[in-house]
Design a protein around this motif. Sequence first.
Motif, PDB file in Angstrom:
ATOM      1  N   ASP A 139     -11.915  29.621  20.766  1.00  0.00           N
ATOM      2  CA  ASP A 139     -11.836  29.009  22.095  1.00  0.00           C
ATOM      3  C   ASP A 139     -12.546  29.832  23.160  1.00  0.00           C
ATOM      4  O   ASP A 139     -12.323  29.613  24.364  1.00  0.00           O
ATOM      5  N   TYR A 178     -10.653  19.692  22.006  1.00  0.00           N
ATOM      6  CA  TYR A 178     -10.678  19.477  23.457  1.00  0.00           C
ATOM      7  C   TYR A 178     -10.952  17.997  23.673  1.00  0.00           C
ATOM      8  O   TYR A 178     -12.038  17.490  23.380  1.00  0.00           O
ATOM      9  N   ALA A 191     -12.256  27.761  28.768  1.00  0.00           N
ATOM     10  CA  ALA A 191     -11.519  27.101  27.685  1.00  0.00           C
ATOM     11  C   ALA A 191     -10.319  27.909  27.212  1.00  0.00           C
ATOM     12  O   ALA A 191      -9.401  27.353  26.600  1.00  0.00           O
ATOM     13  N   LYS A 208      -6.282  20.648  25.711  1.00  0.00           N
ATOM     14  CA  LYS A 208      -6.622  21.595  24.654  1.00  0.00           C
ATOM     15  C   LYS A 208      -5.463  21.547  23.661  1.00  0.00           C
ATOM     16  O   LYS A 208      -4.348  21.946  23.980  1.00  0.00           O
ATOM     17  N   TYR A 236      -8.574  24.327  17.386  1.00  0.00           N
ATOM     18  CA  TYR A 236      -8.480  23.666  18.690  1.00  0.00           C
ATOM     19  C   TYR A 236      -9.388  22.434  18.759  1.00  0.00           C
ATOM     20  O   TYR A 236     -10.493  22.420  18.210  1.00  0.00           O
ATOM     21  N   PHE A 270     -17.270  21.058  25.035  1.00  0.00           N
ATOM     22  CA  PHE A 270     -16.998  22.471  24.799  1.00  0.00           C
ATOM     23  C   PHE A 270     -18.298  23.216  24.521  1.00  0.00           C
ATOM     24  O   PHE A 270     -19.030  22.893  23.591  1.00  0.00           O
ATOM     25  N   ILE A 310     -15.409  24.485  29.147  1.00  0.00           N
ATOM     26  CA  ILE A 310     -15.376  23.029  29.121  1.00  0.00           C
ATOM     27  C   ILE A 310     -16.177  22.516  30.311  1.00  0.00           C
ATOM     28  O   ILE A 310     -15.937  22.923  31.459  1.00  0.00           O
ATOM     29  N   PRO A 351     -14.817  15.752  27.740  1.00  0.00           N
ATOM     30  CA  PRO A 351     -14.933  17.200  27.934  1.00  0.00           C
ATOM     31  C   PRO A 351     -15.865  17.781  26.877  1.00  0.00           C
ATOM     32  O   PRO A 351     -15.671  17.553  25.676  1.00  0.00           O
ATOM     33  N   GLY A 407     -14.028  13.695  23.107  1.00  0.00           N
ATOM     34  CA  GLY A 407     -14.050  15.146  23.108  1.00  0.00           C
ATOM     35  C   GLY A 407     -14.683  15.723  21.870  1.00  0.00           C
ATOM     36  O   GLY A 407     -15.494  15.074  21.209  1.00  0.00           O
ATOM     37  N   LEU A 432      -7.971  27.577  30.793  1.00  0.00           N
ATOM     38  CA  LEU A 432      -8.098  26.291  31.498  1.00  0.00           C
ATOM     39  C   LEU A 432      -8.171  26.450  33.007  1.00  0.00           C
ATOM     40  O   LEU A 432      -7.770  25.549  33.767  1.00  0.00           O
TER      41      LEU A 432
END
Length: 604
Positions: free
Chosen positions: A548, A497, A571, A512, A495, A536, A552, A534, A482, A574
């Motif tokens: 955020d 991911y 993101a 997340k 954050y 971002f 994703i 994933p 990630g 979700l």
Amino acid sequence: MASSTSNWAKAQISHPSPLSSSSTLHSDNSPTSISWKRRQPNRANIVHSALHSPSVLHFPKQTYQNPIIPVDQNSVNVEAKPKIHRHPHWNLLQKAAAMALDMAETALVSLERQHPLPKTADPHVQISGNFAPVPEQPVKQSLPITGTIPSCINGVYLRNGANPLFEPVAGHHFFDGDGMVHAVTIDNGNASYACRFTETQRYLQEKELGRPVFPKAIGELHGHSGVGRLLLFYARGLFGLVDHKHGTGVANAGLVYFNNRLLAMSEDDLPYHVRVTSSGDLETVGRYDFDDQLKSTMIAHPKIDPFSKELFALSYDVVQKPYLKYFRFQPDGTKSPDVEIPLSVPTMMHDFAITENFVVIPDQQVVFKLQEMITGGSPVIYDKNKKSSFGILAKNASDSEDIVWVESPDTFCFHLWNAWEEPESDEVVVIGSCMTPPDSIFNECDESLKSVLSEIRLNLKSGKSTRRPLISESEQVNLEAGMVNKNRLGRKTRYAYLAIAEPWPKVSGFAKVDLFTGEVKKHIYGDRRYGGEPFFLPRDNSCESAEDDGYIISFVHDEKNWKSELQIVNAMNLQLEASIKLPSRVPYGFHGTFIDAKSLANQA
């Protein structure tokens, strides 16, 4: 030969699920033979013993075979019965040498097959199920879309992966496969898909020969047979049967877009320049040495500073000193002089980190010891007597005299997600996934692998470190692929991911993670649906936006119906925004990137 070839082809196109033995690999075609795919003239991890996917591999009776990849028979780039050139323009001495070396390799393979392979080198485990290879796909336009693609997403999402062209004749690790890039181009709400091999020197030579000849770096280089394979390979080079002086890598791991070029990388070679065409197809331009500035390999995880736009990288050598070098590139591609990093042994160096002012270099306990093959082992081992540490070096350093080493006992991170400075406490904070057992990716072990998202604090003044899990024990899951918001790389981020790598090594969803509070929010793909890294994608390149605020992106494969798609997930909450149905299966792979439409138009 026809019989064994047919069995192999059927194994590759059959649905490996016990639910249906007649389903095929592709939704729109059912290839029934193996053949070459020729380009038009204008064309220039992680696995473990817990992998339970049913095998799709069946070894044929003969040592060497045609490519294992089934081909889309409807493609305009396919020839029905192309010729395989097994002896391209060799003289009598070369032909005699080739015959002798082939006999030696046949005998070596016969000996190897008398002994069971460890699961980390067993092709039946390593490239089974949706880890198995797929054929190249020319561009397929106007793909079906469920939901609505956000209007801010215009460009191409690309993901690299290992995709062996040929059936392994001996040991094979998932990391050993030829590099293939999968590309989904999004243009004002419309989507297309293509996938192509990265045409490395290794790939081109083996394709010309019609068989695998380059030793596989992980799957084959173990024990006495590994020594034998190296000797055979260099003997072929001595007779001019192969060229190993212009790269032996597979370019299957990382992707980065820098200085108007998409680069495909693995740490055993220089990068390869891959171009995205105006139609959304891919073509390999060639091995890229930054205009003759780069003389050594480059690891697969270089870092681009979001503010200075410089690219930072490492290069390691497993045979001779210096074992490690650091260098950087200005935004225009101008390279700095190499900085030799003092290491006493060659360390497995897959990733590193940057902060606003420093590079953070892990010197961990997984090392290369080629002499281990003499005693029957793997050259990649866990050295329990070595002390793990991180080196902190100024980004603009011209030498390593001022590097600060901070010990971090028993720490092994295959990937580092971010790092930043906290001057008030004289600390550099590193966020990474700490893996135990450290070498289980490379060597079979009884203990289940754990990958714990951790905060590692390196005190530059005291030379000491602390480490703690970021997630509570009750919510602990394996998090192993990630990123953070790339606009804030090297700065304090809230954050991350990360892929939920369970059941290991499959990815059942992504998390997340709030790095401040340890809160975990999950997006699960569903019953027998698995994905990969994933990615971002920020809504825009402004650092003023919420961290955020973005999407994703990830490939997802449904093992029930053997279909693949690209998911776009908000993101912030979700929630799934859009799903792009893909025309063929996308195997589980490695790392990706996104190139926006404006950058695509400015490709070199």
